[in-house]
Design an enzyme around this catalytic site. Sequence first.
Site, mmCIF file in Angstrom:
data_model
loop_
_atom_site.group_PDB
_atom_site.id
_atom_site.type_symbol
_atom_site.label_atom_id
_atom_site.label_comp_id
_atom_site.label_asym_id
_atom_site.label_seq_id
_atom_site.Cartn_x
_atom_site.Cartn_y
_atom_site.Cartn_z
ATOM 1 N N SER A 190 0.976 -4.361 10.777
ATOM 2 C CA SER A 190 1.831 -3.084 10.427
ATOM 3 C C SER A 190 1.117 -1.884 10.773
ATOM 4 O O SER A 190 0.714 -1.463 11.960
ATOM 5 C CB SER A 190 2.129 -3.004 8.872
ATOM 6 O OG SER A 190 2.879 -2.287 8.382
ATOM 7 N N ARG A 241 -5.079 0.657 -9.360
ATOM 8 C CA ARG A 241 -4.856 -0.558 -9.295
ATOM 9 C C ARG A 241 -5.229 -1.253 -8.042
ATOM 10 O O ARG A 241 -5.800 -0.680 -7.044
ATOM 11 C CB ARG A 241 -3.367 -0.945 -9.034
ATOM 12 C CG ARG A 241 -2.625 -0.138 -7.825
ATOM 13 C CD ARG A 241 -1.316 -0.543 -7.598
ATOM 14 N NE ARG A 241 -0.922 -1.587 -6.724
ATOM 15 C CZ ARG A 241 -1.073 -1.833 -5.573
ATOM 16 N NH1 ARG A 241 -1.431 -0.748 -4.790
ATOM 17 N NH2 ARG A 241 -1.075 -2.978 -4.978
ATOM 18 N N PRO A 242 -5.784 -2.481 -8.013
ATOM 19 C CA PRO A 242 -6.274 -3.218 -6.967
ATOM 20 C C PRO A 242 -5.262 -3.133 -5.729
ATOM 21 O O PRO A 242 -4.285 -3.509 -6.012
ATOM 22 C CB PRO A 242 -6.744 -4.495 -7.377
ATOM 23 C CG PRO A 242 -5.790 -4.805 -8.372
ATOM 24 C CD PRO A 242 -5.507 -3.693 -9.022
ATOM 25 N N ASP A 252 6.076 3.157 11.514
ATOM 26 C CA ASP A 252 4.955 2.429 11.558
ATOM 27 C C ASP A 252 4.633 1.437 12.547
ATOM 28 O O ASP A 252 5.600 1.356 13.418
ATOM 29 C CB ASP A 252 4.399 1.964 10.128
ATOM 30 C CG ASP A 252 4.880 0.796 9.783
ATOM 31 O OD1 ASP A 252 6.036 0.536 10.441
ATOM 32 O OD2 ASP A 252 4.539 -0.214 8.948
ATOM 33 N N GLY A 258 -3.219 -4.850 -2.639
ATOM 34 C CA GLY A 258 -3.010 -6.323 -2.189
ATOM 35 C C GLY A 258 -3.367 -6.669 -1.004
ATOM 36 O O GLY A 258 -3.172 -7.614 -0.269
ATOM 37 N N THR A 259 -3.806 -5.439 -0.148
ATOM 38 C CA THR A 259 -3.854 -5.754 1.355
ATOM 39 C C THR A 259 -5.280 -5.319 1.952
ATOM 40 O O THR A 259 -5.793 -5.562 3.007
ATOM 41 C CB THR A 259 -2.810 -5.004 2.188
ATOM 42 O OG1 THR A 259 -2.980 -3.354 1.830
ATOM 43 C CG2 THR A 259 -1.300 -5.290 1.941
ATOM 44 N N GLU A 314 9.790 2.185 -1.399
ATOM 45 C CA GLU A 314 8.538 2.503 -1.460
ATOM 46 C C GLU A 314 8.279 3.824 -1.248
ATOM 47 O O GLU A 314 8.769 4.382 -0.250
ATOM 48 C CB GLU A 314 7.282 1.526 -1.050
ATOM 49 C CG GLU A 314 7.661 0.196 -1.534
ATOM 50 C CD GLU A 314 6.165 -0.656 -0.772
ATOM 51 O OE1 GLU A 314 5.654 -1.036 -1.887
ATOM 52 O OE2 GLU A 314 6.239 -0.895 0.363
#
Length: 547
Positions: A68, A501-502, A282, A504-505, A376
Site C-alpha cells: 500500500s 494505540r499500538p 496511495d 497494527g501494521t 478513515e
Amino acid sequence: MASLPLDAIVHLSDLHPKPEGKTFGYGTAGFRTTGNILGSVLFRVGLLASLRSKKFDGKTIGVMVTASHNPEGDNGVKLVDPRGEMLETSWETYATSLANAATTSKLVDELRHIVAVAKIDLSKPSRVLYARDTRPSGAALVQCLEDGLRAMGAQRRNEGVTTTPILHYLVRCVNTKGTRDEYGDDNEEGYYDKLSNAFKKLMAKPPPPLIMDCANGVGAIAAQKLNEHIGSILQLKLYNIATTTSGVLNNGCGADYVKTTQRLPPSLHGVLKPGERGCSLDGDADRLMYFYLDEENNFGMLDGDKIAALVSSFIVDLVKNAGLDKQIEVGVVQTAYANGSSTRYLEKRVPVRCVPTGVKHLHHAAEHFSIGVYFEANGHGTVLFSPSTLDLLRTHEPSTPAQETAIKQLLALSELINQTVGDALSDMLLVEVVLAHRAFTAVEWDSLYTDLPNRLVKVVVPSRQKFITTDAERRLVEPKEVQARIDALVRKYDGGRAFVRPSGTEDVVRIYAEATLRPQVDELASRLSGVVYDFEGDQSKRPKEYL
Ligand code: NG1
Ligand code: ZN
C-alpha cells in the site's frame, strides 16, 4: 477422505524456508514487512488460500501482494474472502500460525491442525485469484505464492499487476457470476465499464480537469485506463506515473504523504494552480486525498473525513428526495482518528459510530445501516448499500418525477461505488459527482466545517503489545499509568483530545492529539510522546523533542 498432498508440500516448502528469528503477524492489512524476507510467508499464504477456498466449496479466494502506502522496499500480502471482503478474523490466527511455523515439519502440523479445527473437506476443489502492485519485489513473491498454490493443487488465476480494489472487485464478480447478486464482468474491462457507465448517468456536464497524483504506483496504470473510459466527461491529468523508476513509489507523493505532512506533494508545485483541485492516490489505489490551492495560493487538504461529510449529506438529501427517508437509514462509521469537528458536523445530520482502526471493523459496522458510509481519515473508505435497500430502490414506485430521478441517482451511485472495499478511483468519481451536483468548488466543500488542529506521531517502543486499548481504541486499559498521565495532560489543553494505540501494521505506538490551537497540539503531542517513551524507553537515548 482425501488427505493433504504432503509430498508436494514438503518438497516445495523446503524451497521457501522461514527466516530464522523473525516473527510475522497477520495485522490490520495482512502481513507487511520488508519485501525480501516474505518468500516463506507468500508460500504459506498460498497453502492457506487454497484451504480457505476448499472451506467454501471451491469458491474463489483472492490474494493481493502489496504494501500500500508503505515504502517501496516493503511488501505485504492479504487474503480476500469470496464476497470480495477482508479475510474473516478467525482465520487471521491460522495465517499467523502458518507463517511462524519454524520448520517444514511444524508447518505440516499446523496445516493438519487447521484442517481438523476448521473442518475442511480436502476433496473439494480450490480456486485462487491473485495480483500484485508495482513493487520490485512483487514478481518474485508471486512465484512463492504460486508454489504454495501448486503444492495444494489449487486452480490459479493470475491477474498480474492491478490495484487492490480491482482485485476485490474481481473476486466478487467471479463468485457471483450467474447469480441474482451478479456484481459485474469478471475482468478489468468490466470494472472500468461499470464505473464509467454509472458515472455517465450521474454527470450532466464536464467539470474542469482534475490533477491526480498517482504516487508512482499501480494507480497510474489504472487511472490511464479509466481516463480512456471517462475522458469525454472528466479529464484526468496524471502526475507521478513513473511505475518503473526505482525508489519513487510513495516517495514525497501519494495520499499518505499528503495526509501526514498536510502539504502539497513537491512534484505538484507549479502544476496545481490557484483555484484548482487535485487528488492523491496511495501505492495500491485504495486511499484518496483531495486538496486545492485557494485564490491566495493557500493549500487546503480534504481528507477521508471531509469526503464522508460531503458524500453522506448528499446521500441523505437524495434519500429524502426519493421519499424514502422513513425506510432508509443513512449512517456514518469513523475511527478515533476522525477529526473532532467532522464528528460534530456529522452527528447533527446522521447516526455516527466509532470503531477500532482497520477496514474490516469499519466495513462490518457500515453493513448495519441501510446505506453505510465509512471513511478513515487517511482516505480509505466506501459506501455500502444493504441488499434490502437495493431491493427497495429497484422495486419502489415513485409518486413524482423528482422521486423517480432521486431513486435513479441512488441506484447509479450503488453501481459507481465499489461495494467490496475502499477504492480511490471509484471514490474520486463519487466526489466529482457530488461536487458537480452541489455546484461546489473545493473551497466550498472545505467550508462544511473547519478541522481542529491535530497531530499524528509515532514512537518506537520495544514491545507495543503492552499497549492494550478499549472504547474503540480511545483509551488504554494497559499500561494504566500511561492512560492516567494522558488524562492529566489532555485536561490542560483547550479542546484537547488524545489517544495512544499500538499500530497494527508497524512496530510502533501511534499518538493522536487534537486541540483548539496549533502550537498547543504540537506541545501536547510532544508531551505524550515523552509519556509513552518514558514507559520503557532507554533514557540515555530519549529524543530531545519529547517534552
Ligand atoms: P495502523 O498501523 O494499525 O495504525 C494503518 C492506518 C489504518 C489502516 C491500516 C491499513 C492510520 C492511523 N492507521 O494502521 O487506518 O489504513 O494502516 O493500511 O492511518
Ligand atoms: Zn492502500
